[in-house]
Design a protein around this motif. Structure first.
Motif, short mmCIF file in Angstrom:
data_model
loop_
_atom_site.label_atom_id
_atom_site.label_comp_id
_atom_site.label_asym_id
_atom_site.label_seq_id
_atom_site.Cartn_x
_atom_site.Cartn_y
_atom_site.Cartn_z
N TRP A 205 0.88 -1.17 0.00
CA TRP A 205 0.00 0.00 0.00
C TRP A 205 0.92 1.23 0.00
O TRP A 205 1.53 1.58 1.00
CB TRP A 205 -0.89 -0.02 1.23
CG TRP A 205 -1.74 1.22 1.40
CD1 TRP A 205 -1.97 2.21 0.49
CD2 TRP A 205 -2.45 1.60 2.57
NE1 TRP A 205 -2.78 3.19 1.01
CE2 TRP A 205 -3.09 2.84 2.30
CE3 TRP A 205 -2.61 1.02 3.84
CZ2 TRP A 205 -3.88 3.50 3.25
CZ3 TRP A 205 -3.39 1.69 4.77
CH2 TRP A 205 -4.03 2.91 4.47
N THR A 206 0.99 1.87 -1.15
CA THR A 206 1.98 2.92 -1.34
C THR A 206 1.37 4.11 -2.05
O THR A 206 0.64 3.95 -3.02
CB THR A 206 3.17 2.39 -2.18
OG1 THR A 206 3.57 1.13 -1.68
CG2 THR A 206 4.33 3.35 -2.13
N GLU A 207 1.68 5.31 -1.57
CA GLU A 207 1.19 6.55 -2.16
C GLU A 207 2.37 7.50 -2.37
O GLU A 207 3.43 7.32 -1.79
CB GLU A 207 0.14 7.18 -1.25
CG GLU A 207 -1.02 6.25 -0.94
CD GLU A 207 -2.08 6.87 -0.05
OE1 GLU A 207 -1.97 8.08 0.26
OE2 GLU A 207 -3.01 6.14 0.33
N SER A 208 2.16 8.52 -3.20
CA SER A 208 3.20 9.51 -3.45
C SER A 208 2.57 10.84 -3.82
O SER A 208 1.53 10.86 -4.50
CB SER A 208 4.14 9.04 -4.57
OG SER A 208 3.41 8.70 -5.74
N TYR A 209 3.22 11.92 -3.37
CA TYR A 209 2.65 13.25 -3.56
C TYR A 209 3.75 14.31 -3.60
O TYR A 209 4.84 14.09 -3.04
CB TYR A 209 1.72 13.61 -2.38
CG TYR A 209 0.60 12.65 -2.16
CD1 TYR A 209 -0.59 12.73 -2.89
CD2 TYR A 209 0.73 11.62 -1.23
CE1 TYR A 209 -1.62 11.82 -2.69
CE2 TYR A 209 -0.29 10.70 -1.02
CZ TYR A 209 -1.46 10.81 -1.76
OH TYR A 209 -2.46 9.89 -1.57
N ARG A 215 -0.21 17.24 3.06
CA ARG A 215 -0.91 17.79 4.23
C ARG A 215 -2.38 18.05 3.93
O ARG A 215 -3.19 18.17 4.86
CB ARG A 215 -0.21 19.09 4.68
CG ARG A 215 -0.71 19.64 6.00
CD ARG A 215 -0.43 18.66 7.14
NE ARG A 215 -1.04 19.12 8.39
CZ ARG A 215 -2.32 18.89 8.72
NH1 ARG A 215 -3.13 18.26 7.90
NH2 ARG A 215 -2.78 19.31 9.88
N HIS A 216 -2.74 18.09 2.65
CA HIS A 216 -4.11 18.43 2.25
C HIS A 216 -4.95 17.16 2.06
O HIS A 216 -5.54 16.95 0.99
CB HIS A 216 -4.10 19.28 0.99
CG HIS A 216 -3.50 20.63 1.20
ND1 HIS A 216 -4.23 21.73 1.59
CD2 HIS A 216 -2.20 21.06 1.12
CE1 HIS A 216 -3.43 22.77 1.72
NE2 HIS A 216 -2.19 22.40 1.44
N GLY A 217 -4.95 16.30 3.04
CA GLY A 217 -5.79 15.11 2.98
C GLY A 217 -5.06 13.80 3.17
O GLY A 217 -5.42 13.00 4.06
N PRO A 218 -4.01 13.49 2.37
CA PRO A 218 -3.38 12.17 2.48
C PRO A 218 -2.78 11.85 3.83
O PRO A 218 -2.67 10.67 4.19
CB PRO A 218 -2.30 12.24 1.39
CG PRO A 218 -2.83 13.19 0.38
CD PRO A 218 -3.54 14.24 1.18
N ILE A 219 -2.40 12.85 4.60
CA ILE A 219 -1.83 12.57 5.92
C ILE A 219 -2.82 11.83 6.81
O ILE A 219 -2.43 11.18 7.80
CB ILE A 219 -1.35 13.89 6.59
CG1 ILE A 219 -0.44 13.59 7.78
CG2 ILE A 219 -2.53 14.77 6.96
CD1 ILE A 219 0.21 14.82 8.38
#
Length: 293
Positions: A205-209, A215-219
């Motif tokens: 389960w991996t995300e990138s930004y 800080r605008h939601g994914p955190i």
């Protein structure tokens, strides 16, 4: 040892060869002031993104990066740069066909592949070609060569790569169940590529930004079983906010491209822990060649 592990370990030598290839003056690469489109698929797309940001921020000319399937052929460019390890990817060949009339150069691991005939010039990186499905050394070597053309390669980059190959991986990252990779500027492309490596090799389960977008939601998904990995210096205050979630945070000194090697190694180590073969990622092939509809 798997193919991908050998190829990850071989990157310091490949990067040195890439610097030698640049010194020989490969033809067809973008000239200062040209408006350039860079296209690729998967890993090559993220390398394109990193290079495009570096080139434009260095004042060398407007530079856009596209997934090859989304290349806007009606837009005017002075040159198209295609990155393709295999030289056979359907979307890259289609993009070059749609760019007919615009000078095109291909960076590839196989100059004899169809991309060689589709482009006006070819940069031969066959020394970095790979057997593995999961791309590592070809992509990073391509970026080293392109960065060298911008004069943006630290003198000790190959030594930094060697240290990244040998450095122990953080146990906190190996034990994590959720991963987020963050970058700023050109390292946003590296963050996306690191996340792709973990998804491909280990199914994590991996995300990138872009770092401040995190800080605008994914955190909100971050917790004590998370690892948050920064490529380059974290924006002011963000590292403290990550630590407040209880997540493990990774920052590394030196060149972010060398740090990508550690993320590649993490992907393979996670695959091993989960009983997976990193040379046989699910549903993937070494090159995506689509049959005619």
């Amino acid at each position: 040892m798997s193919h991908v592990e050998r190829e990850i370990a071989g990157q310091p030598a490949c990067w040195n060869r890439a610097l030698e290839a640049h010194a020989e003056g490969p033809r067809g690469l973008p000239r200062d002031g040209e408006r350039v489109a860079v296209v690729g698929c998967g890993t090559s797309r993220y390398i394109a993104q990193a290079y495009a940001t570096l080139r434009e921020s260095a004042g060398r000319g407007e530079t856009d990066a596209f997934a090859a399937s989304e290349f806007p052929a009606a837009r005017r460019y002075d040159r198209v740069l295609a990155i393709s390890r295999s030289g056979t990817t359907t979307e890259v060949l289609s993009a070059l066909e749609r760019a007919a009339g615009t000078p095109a150069v291909a960076v590839t691991g196989d100059p004899s592949a169809p991309v060689g005939a589709a482009a006006d010039a070819v940069v031969d990186l066959s020394f970095a070609d790979e057997r593995s499905v999961v791309q590592t050394g070809f992509a990073t070597s391509a970026l080293v060569l392109l960065r060298a053309g911008l004069g943006l390669v630290p003198a000790d980059l190959c030594e930094q790569a060697a240290r990244a190959v040998a450095a122990p991986l953080p146990e906190e990252a190996l034990a994590a169940g959720q991963f987020t990779f963050l970058g700023t500027g050109w390292t946003v492309g590296l963050a996306h590529e690191a996340a792709l490596k973990l998804r491909e090799a280990s199914g994590a389960w991996t995300e990138s930004y872009p770092a401040m977008e995190y800080r605008h939601g994914p955190i909100s998904v971050t917790g004590t079983r998370s690892a948050v990995w920064f490529f380059g210096e974290p924006p002011a205050g963000l590292l403290d906010q990550v630590r407040a979630t209880g997540a493990y945070s990774s920052t590394a000194p030196g060149d972010p491209l060398a740090d990508l090697i550690r993320a590649q190694r993490l992907a393979v180590a996670l695959a091993r822990r989960h009983g997976l073969d990193p040379d046989r990622p699910r549903h993937l092939t070494r090159s995506v060649v689509l049959a005619d509809s």
